[in-house]
Design a protein around this motif. Structure first.
Motif, PDB file in Angstrom:
ATOM      1  N   SER A   1     -38.878 -37.586 -19.754  1.00 37.97           N
ATOM      2  CA  SER A   1     -38.202 -37.242 -18.510  1.00 37.97           C
ATOM      3  C   SER A   1     -38.610 -35.854 -18.038  1.00 37.97           C
ATOM      4  O   SER A   1     -38.631 -35.576 -16.834  1.00 37.97           O
ATOM      5  N   SER A   2     -38.930 -34.968 -19.000  1.00 36.14           N
ATOM      6  CA  SER A   2     -39.426 -33.642 -18.638  1.00 36.14           C
ATOM      7  C   SER A   2     -40.740 -33.759 -17.880  1.00 36.14           C
ATOM      8  O   SER A   2     -40.951 -33.102 -16.860  1.00 36.14           O
TER       9      SER A   2
ATOM     10  N   MET B   1     -40.066 -35.126 -14.496  1.00 33.42           N
ATOM     11  CA  MET B   1     -39.420 -34.119 -13.647  1.00 33.42           C
ATOM     12  C   MET B   1     -40.446 -33.146 -13.087  1.00 33.42           C
ATOM     13  O   MET B   1     -40.362 -32.736 -11.920  1.00 33.42           O
TER      14      MET B   1
ATOM     15  N   LEU C   1     -29.177 -32.135 -10.580  1.00 30.81           N
ATOM     16  CA  LEU C   1     -29.733 -32.135 -11.932  1.00 30.81           C
ATOM     17  C   LEU C   1     -28.876 -32.975 -12.874  1.00 30.81           C
ATOM     18  O   LEU C   1     -29.402 -33.667 -13.750  1.00 30.81           O
TER      19      LEU C   1
ATOM     20  N   LYS D   1     -29.762 -36.563 -12.301  1.00 32.76           N
ATOM     21  CA  LYS D   1     -31.021 -36.867 -12.969  1.00 32.76           C
ATOM     22  C   LYS D   1     -30.808 -36.996 -14.474  1.00 32.76           C
ATOM     23  O   LYS D   1     -31.389 -37.876 -15.127  1.00 32.76           O
ATOM     24  N   LEU D   2     -29.957 -36.147 -15.032  1.00 31.12           N
ATOM     25  CA  LEU D   2     -29.660 -36.206 -16.461  1.00 31.12           C
ATOM     26  C   LEU D   2     -28.969 -37.518 -16.818  1.00 31.12           C
ATOM     27  O   LEU D   2     -29.294 -38.137 -17.845  1.00 31.12           O
TER      28      LEU D   2
ATOM     29  N   THR E   1     -31.538 -40.279 -16.895  1.00 33.86           N
ATOM     30  CA  THR E   1     -32.367 -40.178 -18.099  1.00 33.86           C
ATOM     31  C   THR E   1     -31.622 -40.681 -19.324  1.00 33.86           C
ATOM     32  O   THR E   1     -32.160 -41.437 -20.139  1.00 33.86           O
TER      33      THR E   1
ATOM     34  N   LEU F   1     -34.744 -31.394 -19.259  1.00 36.36           N
ATOM     35  CA  LEU F   1     -34.578 -30.650 -18.006  1.00 36.36           C
ATOM     36  C   LEU F   1     -34.943 -29.184 -18.181  1.00 36.36           C
ATOM     37  O   LEU F   1     -35.615 -28.588 -17.333  1.00 36.36           O
TER      38      LEU F   1
ATOM     39  N   SER G   1     -38.623 -28.667 -18.368  1.00 34.69           N
ATOM     40  CA  SER G   1     -39.315 -28.859 -17.087  1.00 34.69           C
ATOM     41  C   SER G   1     -39.332 -27.589 -16.257  1.00 34.69           C
ATOM     42  O   SER G   1     -40.120 -27.464 -15.318  1.00 34.69           O
TER      43      SER G   1
ATOM     44  N   ALA H   1     -30.826 -24.795 -17.778  1.00 35.80           N
ATOM     45  CA  ALA H   1     -31.721 -25.523 -16.872  1.00 35.80           C
ATOM     46  C   ALA H   1     -31.297 -25.320 -15.423  1.00 35.80           C
ATOM     47  O   ALA H   1     -32.142 -25.104 -14.538  1.00 35.80           O
ATOM     48  N   CYS H   2     -29.991 -25.380 -15.162  1.00 39.85           N
ATOM     49  CA  CYS H   2     -29.500 -25.128 -13.799  1.00 39.85           C
ATOM     50  C   CYS H   2     -29.837 -23.711 -13.358  1.00 39.85           C
ATOM     51  O   CYS H   2     -30.200 -23.479 -12.195  1.00 39.85           O
TER      52      CYS H   2
ATOM     53  N   TYR I   1     -33.418 -23.598 -12.317  1.00 37.81           N
ATOM     54  CA  TYR I   1     -33.710 -24.254 -11.048  1.00 37.81           C
ATOM     55  C   TYR I   1     -33.042 -23.568  -9.864  1.00 37.81           C
ATOM     56  O   TYR I   1     -33.211 -23.995  -8.728  1.00 37.81           O
TER      57      TYR I   1
END
Length: 271
Positions: free
Chosen positions: A81-82, A85, A108, A111-112, A115, A163, A166, A250-251, A254
């Protein structure tokens, strides 16, 4: 309502895309089944597992290794998934979604969830095939439901790790490095293939210590103990704590205002 529609759209898109990629399911099953049918079969009667928690009797090696192979499915799909992404962020749907009028953490999270759902479906498919070829697991019980909860949480944690990676993996060509420096160390330095006490007994103290602090170890142990209705100890807290940590970082990565890893310099943080 708008946020829930976005969640449904992202999850359904991933499911629909996966349904058209039959080779992806086959490849996800072939890897652990080879370990189970070849590697575990060779050690079935040579390397039995002693009577230690969570087991009440001696067990063959293939029974011990199945939770680790389930973890393998979750781990590889989370890392895949990474890769997806990175592609989506650079030239696919996520490039547009990240500019949508919705909180970026919610996108996100959606998306998680997609996944994790795909990871769980692939893991369940592997468990069914493993049972069909003769591996005895206590699936049809209340403990099986507890194991399903552990499976979902493990899938979410490894998806969150994907995530996070990525953010740093800026080019598709760098995914091979992710395989070498993340996937293989996490898998082999864990209890997926051998118990912790055997590592300590053999004198591999540094491997033992690394495996103890490996979050993947706790994901596998939670599934293993839940299958037999035993107390998994600190494993759920480690898995859930790492899930929150990976997702929050991760957030942060991004976030176009506070991003790191050079993401905002590449247009990944545009919008």
């Amino acid at each position: 309502m708008h946020a829930l529609q976005a969640l449904q759209a992202i999850v359904m898109r991933e499911l629909f895309k996966f349904s058209r990629q039959t080779g992806r399911l086959v490849s996800a099953l072939v890897r652990p089944l080879l370990w189970l049918a070849v590697f575990a079969a060779g050690f079935r009667n040579v390397f039995g597992v002693a009577i230690v928690e969570p087991y009440d009797t001696y067990i063959p090696y293939d029974v011990y290794i199945v939770p680790g192979l389930v973890g393998m499915v979750l781990l590889f799909n989370g890392m895949q998934s990474s890769l997806a992404m990175v592609y989506d962020r650079e030239m696919g749907l996520m490039r547009l979604l990240l500019t949508a009028p919705l909180p970026r953490p919610w996108l996100l999270f959606s998306k998680l969830c997609a996944t994790a759902l795909l990871s769980v479906l692939q893991a369940l498919a592997f468990v069914i095939v493993a049972a069909l070829i003769g591996t005895e697991l206590p699936l049809l019980s209340l403990a099986g439901l507890n194991a399903l909860l552990a499976l979902v949480c493990g899938a979410l944690m490894l998806g969150a790790l994907g995530l996070l990676l990525s953010v740093y993996v800026k080019q598709l060509e760098n995914f091979a490095g992710t395989m070498n420096f993340v996937i293989f160390p996490m898998y082999f330095l864990s209890t997926a293939l051998y118990p912790l006490w055997k590592l300590q007994e053999s004198g591999a103290e540094w491997v033992y210590q690394l495996a103890r602090f490996n979050p993947f170890t706790h994901a596998v142990e939670w599934v293993r103990f839940a299958l037999y209705g035993k107390d998994p100890g600190a494993a759920p807290y480690v898995v859930l704590g790492c899930l929150v940590l990976f997702f929050v970082v991760a957030c942060w990565g991004y976030d176009p205002q506070r991003g790191f890893g050079g993401l905002t310099k590449r247009g990944g943080g545009a919008g």
